[in-house]
Design a protein around this motif. Structure first.
Motif, short mmCIF file in Angstrom:
data_model
loop_
_atom_site.label_atom_id
_atom_site.label_comp_id
_atom_site.label_asym_id
_atom_site.label_seq_id
_atom_site.Cartn_x
_atom_site.Cartn_y
_atom_site.Cartn_z
N ASN A 23 0.83 -1.20 0.00
CA ASN A 23 0.00 0.00 0.00
C ASN A 23 0.88 1.26 0.00
N PRO A 24 0.72 2.13 -0.99
CA PRO A 24 1.59 3.32 -1.06
C PRO A 24 1.35 4.32 0.06
N ASN A 25 0.23 4.18 0.77
CA ASN A 25 -0.08 5.09 1.87
C ASN A 25 0.26 4.52 3.24
N ALA A 26 1.00 3.41 3.25
CA ALA A 26 1.34 2.75 4.51
C ALA A 26 2.82 2.42 4.57
N GLU A 27 3.31 2.36 5.80
CA GLU A 27 4.70 1.98 6.02
C GLU A 27 4.75 1.01 7.21
N LEU A 28 5.44 -0.11 7.04
CA LEU A 28 5.64 -1.06 8.12
C LEU A 28 6.86 -0.64 8.92
N VAL A 29 6.61 -0.17 10.15
CA VAL A 29 7.71 0.30 11.00
C VAL A 29 8.29 -0.84 11.82
N GLY A 30 7.42 -1.68 12.38
CA GLY A 30 7.94 -2.74 13.23
C GLY A 30 6.97 -3.87 13.42
N VAL A 31 7.51 -5.05 13.76
CA VAL A 31 6.73 -6.22 14.13
C VAL A 31 7.11 -6.57 15.55
N GLN A 286 -8.93 -4.25 1.01
CA GLN A 286 -9.91 -3.18 1.16
C GLN A 286 -10.07 -2.77 2.63
N GLU A 287 -9.97 -3.74 3.52
CA GLU A 287 -10.07 -3.45 4.95
C GLU A 287 -8.97 -2.48 5.38
N ILE A 288 -7.73 -2.78 4.99
CA ILE A 288 -6.60 -1.91 5.34
C ILE A 288 -6.75 -0.55 4.66
N ALA A 289 -7.20 -0.55 3.42
CA ALA A 289 -7.37 0.71 2.70
C ALA A 289 -8.39 1.60 3.41
N GLU A 290 -9.50 1.01 3.89
CA GLU A 290 -10.49 1.82 4.60
C GLU A 290 -9.93 2.33 5.92
N PHE A 291 -9.19 1.48 6.63
CA PHE A 291 -8.61 1.89 7.91
C PHE A 291 -7.68 3.08 7.71
N ILE A 292 -6.84 3.02 6.69
CA ILE A 292 -5.93 4.13 6.39
C ILE A 292 -6.73 5.38 6.03
N SER A 293 -7.73 5.22 5.18
CA SER A 293 -8.56 6.36 4.77
C SER A 293 -9.26 6.99 5.96
N PRO A 301 -13.87 4.34 11.68
CA PRO A 301 -13.98 3.14 10.84
C PRO A 301 -15.41 2.61 10.83
N SER A 302 -15.78 1.93 9.76
CA SER A 302 -17.16 1.44 9.62
C SER A 302 -17.44 0.21 10.47
N VAL A 303 -16.40 -0.48 10.91
CA VAL A 303 -16.57 -1.67 11.77
C VAL A 303 -15.88 -1.38 13.09
N ASN A 304 -16.65 -1.19 14.15
CA ASN A 304 -16.05 -0.70 15.39
C ASN A 304 -16.17 -1.69 16.54
N GLN A 305 -15.83 -1.23 17.73
CA GLN A 305 -15.81 -2.07 18.92
C GLN A 305 -17.19 -2.61 19.28
#
Length: 330
Positions: A23-31, A286-293, A301-305
């Motif tokens: 995803n161009p709008n995300a960066e993996l910093v750490g695991v 799509q899930e990650i894309a919506e979370f980022i958006s 987010p559309s799916v919450n606690q």
């Protein structure tokens, strides 16, 4: 650019790392994993840095959000740490196996006002989303019935069964969430019947592998869910929605669909998608894309606690119905 840390380095951790790095709008910093070599296995493949703890990650990196895909019994502690740090959270389902602990998670998220999303990825499958949109638009009139079929190609290892929280919290919970989402309602009554027909080892572990569940909604709409741990023909995922004005159906997706037609007969030899990683690959993207958006636009987010809590409450009621042999009122 949303900077992610990820808790857990198993199968789901590997999947989310792949999606983040694409995803161009995300960066993996750490695991993050106390088992550092396991975390390093992913960072060697996808980048970022391996950490044994969240504190280590915060000391070395600036992050915006955390993805929690570690064992369910670790979620409360992780959510506590991440919410206190003011970071957004995407948590794999279930949030926990106890409603009391889920309520603690919700209290922490609300106290620290951090965005929170539950990983009910199937909502983001394009076909399922299109079905739900047509229901909402009234394309099949007044809703009467929803039928959900979810059958795995093969049962998981017994070691997984023993720590899964039971069939209803592990698997049926996806179908419960879809039933609530499609109908826009929360069940008022649950009845479940189940058996162990696939693997006697699952029964010895105290679980079931074949189940039928009926949910009754406040409007009277009936939802039927059927689950099996083994379908010899592949990963069977179908939804049928029946209403006063017609019916909607989603079909199984296939790797190959080869038809052979002659003067005598026509046949087709399909192969179903192998398992959820293949069948629902696009839904996770799509899930990650919506979370980022949602984080970039400051829209929840559309799916919450609350969605996560509701699905768990119904899943636990399924277990109670099976044990007591009666319908459970909610």
């Amino acid at each position: 650019m949303i900077r992610f840390c990820l808790f857990g380095s198993g199968r789901m951790g590997d999947l989310y790392c792949q999606i983040i790095t694409r995803n161009p709008n995300a960066e993996l910093v750490g695991v993050i994993n106390p088992n550092l070599p396991s975390a390093k296995r992913l960072t060697d493949k996808y980048g970022g840095q391996a950490f044994a703890s969240f504190d280590d990650c915060l000391q070395h990196s600036d992050i915006d959000a955390a993805i929690v895909c570690s064992p369910t019994n670790t979620h409360l502690e992780i959510i506590s740490q991440v919410s206190r740090a003011g970071k957004a959270i995407l948590c794999e389902k279930p949030i926990d196996l106890s409603l009391e602990r889920v309520d603690q998670c919700i209290a922490l998220v609300e106290e620290h006002r951090v965005p929170f999303m539950v990983g009910f990825n199937r909502r983001f499958d394009p076909t399922i989303a299109a079905l739900r949109a047509q229901v909402v638009e009234g394309k099949i009139g007044k809703l009467n019935m929803v039928l959900l079929t979810s059958r795995d190609p093969a049962p998981p290892p017994i070691e997984y069964i023993e720590r899964s929280g039971g069939y209803f919290c592990d698997s049926t919970i996806h179908d419960i969430d879809l039933a609530c989402w499609i109908t826009g309602e929360t069940p008022v009554e649950v009845f479940t019947s189940a058996s162990c027909l696939v693997d006697e080892g699952i029964g010895k572990a105290g679980d079931v592998d074949t189940a039928m569940t009926t949910l009754k909604m406040p409007s009277g709409v009936l939802c039927h869910i059927n689950n099996s741990r083994k379908a010899v023909y592949g990963f069977d995922q179908r939804i049928e929605v029946f209403g006063s004005g017609g019916m909607l159906q989603t079909q199984n997706q296939r790797d190959i669909l080869l038809s052979h037609s002659t003067a005598e007969a026509t046949d087709a030899k399909p192969l179903l998608k192998h398992f959820f990683l293949e069948r629902y690959a696009q839904s996770f993207e799509q899930e990650i894309a919506e979370f980022i958006s949602s984080l970039e636009s400051n829209i929840p987010p559309s799916v919450n606690q609350e969605d996560g809590r509701r699905a768990l409450e119904v899943a636990l009621a399924c277990g109670q119905s099976l044990r007591e042999g009666r319908a459970i009122k909610l």
